[in-house]
Design a protein around this motif. Structure first.
Motif, short mmCIF file in Angstrom:
data_model
loop_
_atom_site.label_atom_id
_atom_site.label_comp_id
_atom_site.label_asym_id
_atom_site.label_seq_id
_atom_site.Cartn_x
_atom_site.Cartn_y
_atom_site.Cartn_z
N PHE A 139 9.83 11.61 -7.19
CA PHE A 139 8.19 11.38 -6.77
C PHE A 139 7.34 11.47 -7.88
O PHE A 139 6.15 11.14 -7.64
CB PHE A 139 8.08 12.48 -5.50
N ALA B 177 8.61 8.58 0.97
CA ALA B 177 8.44 7.48 -0.37
C ALA B 177 8.01 6.24 0.27
O ALA B 177 7.50 5.34 -0.43
CB ALA B 177 9.58 7.22 -1.20
N LEU C 9 5.54 3.74 1.87
CA LEU C 9 4.11 3.59 2.11
C LEU C 9 3.93 2.77 3.32
O LEU C 9 2.88 3.06 4.16
CB LEU C 9 3.52 2.87 0.95
N SER C 10 4.73 1.74 3.54
CA SER C 10 4.33 0.97 4.95
C SER C 10 5.92 0.19 5.19
O SER C 10 6.66 0.09 4.25
CB SER C 10 3.34 -0.10 4.73
N SER D 139 5.65 3.97 -2.10
CA SER D 139 4.29 4.51 -2.86
C SER D 139 4.26 4.22 -4.13
O SER D 139 5.18 3.94 -4.99
CB SER D 139 4.33 6.15 -2.75
#
Length: 264
Positions: A182, A218, A220-221, A235
């Protein structure tokens, strides 16, 4: 998407085709270069030869990109070299002959009655071979792993209680398993994708296709993609190669949706 890098590569291919076509046109000319520059036929011949040279370069370029996708990046395997030889060299060599035949026919000549095989074809084959070698060396540099990354086992990640130290995404590149945590730090794993999936927590990790495992934090969409597929956006800061597709396979789409909802 056409980027500045794509434009630069296209410009290099055009300049290479121009240079090669010039030497093809002047290779047995009786005039000097300065005299040729004043002749109209030189520029027409240059145009025809440049178009053929560009198509040959483009053929090798497309074949090499195709083989990179098939072999999951550039690989130093016998199968890859054999495929490059047949598709990149032999096929392009045949293409060169076909294009030259069409050009001779358009000018009212029979290529078999010309000096094409005696004076030009060997040089053209050498040119095609050289282009193959150049692209293979280029992709070797692009795809072969750099030693600045460390090699870890997944249990070495779990020694830390910090979430930032956990793999955010695990993917396969050039037959090597790579993890990005991350913090955006890359490491090589001594596991396959399948082994990695068995070692991580299935509540937080999901293998979206045969090359990629993602951590739910991790993501985002998630957006619909094509017919019965999903596309995942990671992300910011988690950069993976463009050749690695973050597409949920059709057979895993339903299970992936259930996994996403399960801990939401």
């Amino acid at each position: 998407m056409f980027t500045l890098q794509n434009f630069f590569h296209l410009l290099v291919r055009l300049l290479a085709a121009l240079l090669v076509s010039h030497f093809i046109v002047v290779h047995d000319a009786e005039e000097t270069w300065m005299e040729l520059f004043t002749k109209n036929y030189y520029y027409w011949s240059l145009l025809y030869s440049m178009a053929i040279a560009f198509l040959l370069i483009e053929s090798v370029y497309r074949v090499t990109n195709y083989l990179n996708a098939v072999f999951l990046g550039f690989s130093l395997s016998r199968e890859r070299f054999k495929a490059q030889f047949y598709k990149g060299f032999v096929f392009t060599g045949i293409l060169a002959f076909v294009l030259a035949t069409i050009l001779f026919w358009a000018n009212g000549q029979n290529i078999l009655e010309s000096n094409y095989f005696k004076k030009l074809y060997a040089s053209i084959l050498l040119f095609i071979f050289t282009v193959n070698v150049i692209y293979m060396l280029y992709y070797y540099y692009v795809f072969i792993p750099k030693t600045r990354y460390q090699v870890l086992r997944l249990d070495q990640y779990t020694l830390s209680n910090e979430t930032s130290n956990l793999p955010a995404v695990i993917y396969l590149e050039n037959r090597l398993c790579i993890a990005i945590d991350f913090r955006g730090i890359k490491s090589y794993l001594s596991h396959s994708i399948e082994e990695s999936m068995r070692l991580v927590d299935p509540e937080n990790y999901f293998q979206i296709n045969r090359r990629v495992i993602v951590h739910r934090a991790a993501i985002l969409s998630v957006k619909p993609f094509g017919l019965r597929q999903l596309k995942i956006e990671l992300s910011i800061g988690l950069n993976i190669p463009q050749s690695v597709e973050l597409i949920v396979s059709k057979r895993k789409m339903v299970v992936c949706k259930q996994w996403l909802i399960g801990n939401s």
